[in-house]
Design an enzyme around this catalytic site. Sequence first.
Site, mmCIF file in Angstrom:
data_model
loop_
_atom_site.group_PDB
_atom_site.id
_atom_site.type_symbol
_atom_site.label_atom_id
_atom_site.label_comp_id
_atom_site.label_asym_id
_atom_site.label_seq_id
_atom_site.Cartn_x
_atom_site.Cartn_y
_atom_site.Cartn_z
ATOM 1 N N TYR A 63 -3.256 0.058 8.705
ATOM 2 C CA TYR A 63 -2.230 -0.859 9.236
ATOM 3 C C TYR A 63 -1.556 -0.255 10.465
ATOM 4 C CZ TYR A 63 -2.842 -2.858 4.566
ATOM 5 O OH TYR A 63 -3.390 -3.381 3.424
ATOM 6 N N HIS A 74 -5.345 2.935 3.567
ATOM 7 C CA HIS A 74 -4.998 1.545 3.918
ATOM 8 C C HIS A 74 -3.746 1.526 4.802
ATOM 9 C CE1 HIS A 74 -7.238 0.273 0.001
ATOM 10 N NE2 HIS A 74 -8.020 0.844 0.893
ATOM 11 N N HIS A 93 -10.041 -0.679 -7.521
ATOM 12 C CA HIS A 93 -8.740 -0.417 -8.144
ATOM 13 C C HIS A 93 -8.477 -1.424 -9.267
ATOM 14 C CE1 HIS A 93 -7.490 1.209 -3.914
ATOM 15 N NE2 HIS A 93 -8.504 1.853 -4.453
ATOM 16 N N GLU A 130 -5.151 4.250 -0.963
ATOM 17 C CA GLU A 130 -3.983 3.448 -0.567
ATOM 18 C C GLU A 130 -3.358 4.045 0.705
ATOM 19 O OE1 GLU A 130 -4.239 0.884 -2.063
ATOM 20 O OE2 GLU A 130 -4.133 0.985 -4.249
ATOM 21 N N ASP A 180 0.822 -1.218 0.000
ATOM 22 C CA ASP A 180 0.000 0.000 0.000
ATOM 23 C C ASP A 180 0.851 1.262 0.000
ATOM 24 O OD1 ASP A 180 -2.958 -0.382 -0.110
ATOM 25 O OD2 ASP A 180 -2.486 -1.859 1.413
ATOM 26 N N GLU A 235 -2.914 -5.537 -7.563
ATOM 27 C CA GLU A 235 -4.278 -5.380 -7.028
ATOM 28 C C GLU A 235 -5.075 -6.681 -7.094
ATOM 29 O OE1 GLU A 235 -5.520 -2.711 -5.662
ATOM 30 O OE2 GLU A 235 -4.112 -1.149 -6.255
ATOM 31 N N GLU A 283 -9.964 -2.245 -2.992
ATOM 32 C CA GLU A 283 -9.073 -2.878 -3.979
ATOM 33 C C GLU A 283 -9.855 -3.385 -5.187
ATOM 34 O OE1 GLU A 283 -6.266 -2.055 -3.462
ATOM 35 O OE2 GLU A 283 -5.750 -2.218 -1.352
HETATM 36 FE FE LIG Z 1 -4.618 -0.687 -0.940
HETATM 37 FE FE LIG Z 2 -5.196 -0.771 -4.362
#
Ligand SMILES: [Fe+2]
Ligand SMILES: [Fe+2]
Length: 345
Positions: free
Chosen positions: A126, A122, A223, A119, A89, A186, A220
């Site tokens: 995390y 994301h 994407h 992204e 990511d 992806e 995702e």
């Molecule tokens: Fe992502």
């Molecule tokens: Fe992505």
Amino acid sequence: MELEKKKLFNEHGDRDWGKRRIIGGNTTNLIELNNVKYEWATKMYRSMMNNFWIPEEIPLAQDAKDYALLSPSERQSYDKILSFLIFLDSLQTANLPNINEYITAPEVNLCLTVQTFQEAVHSQSYSYILDSVCPAEVRDRIYNEWREDKHLLRRNRFITDLYERFIAESTTENLLRTIMANYILEGIYFYSGFSFFYALGRQGKLLGTVSEIKYIQRDELTHLALFQGIFREIRKENPEMFTSELDADLRLMMQTAVEHEIEWGQYITANSIPGLSNEIIDQYIKFLSNERLKKIGLDILYPEVVEHPMKWVENFSNMNGMKTDFFEQKVTNYSKSSNLNWDEL
Ligand SMILES: [Fe+2]
Ligand SMILES: [Fe+2]
């Protein structure tokens, strides 16, 4: 053929949408959403915006307790998968603007911008997971593992080399390779990791992390569809670019990625996670690769694999009745943020 970056200021650009092209067009850069050529891109933009979510709204207190009770091999898998996802990511956030500079359709630029933003969200998720679930020293190790684990280092270098090849040598062929690399990332690279989390979720463990992953996967999927759309349009507009050598090269990229992903999936699960045997991982990744290649008009690599080997993953990851294929959705099926039912997660 050398590709030129689009001009930032272009007073002689074309406003006529009929002249618009995904690459090599003469764009003014003006985002005129009432004057678009690629309608799928504006629909996708809305779909992506409707998917907005905030990682911290998902509670993770129970996950910290569950994490402490995981078996050592489950815990190691959890850590290594997070490490890989963190790398992917971050890499996407950093690299997507490099592609966007060469895309000459503002409605597609818009989608790539939202993708870049997602992204980054994301990555934020995390950080939140590591803060909430893992002890500090583990957190630190996970942030280093992408370069200290030799499997990860090799995989991460493979994908980044493809991206860097385009940066160093901005030809149309290298752009197509970079687009393919994105599509593979992806559509293949996330999936062993995702299914590991769903396998834990199926056992009632780490359900907060699983919810985060579901939201990430929902993004995702858009994407993946975005890169399908970009690839298909470039192919339609520039059939001469797609020589049999290039097609063979793109398929070989997929084959290498599949081999890496299977090896990786088997390494992190060590044949010890219920529902994720070595054989199932092998079949699952090959099945996904067939689906991905079909969608962009390339011949599949594994005709012998015709059945999804873990249908439960699809049901498990499905949120709010979302369709896994953007291009097969009807307009009325787009998710609306107001329809999100947080209790169902
Ligand atoms: Fe992502
Ligand atoms: Fe992505």
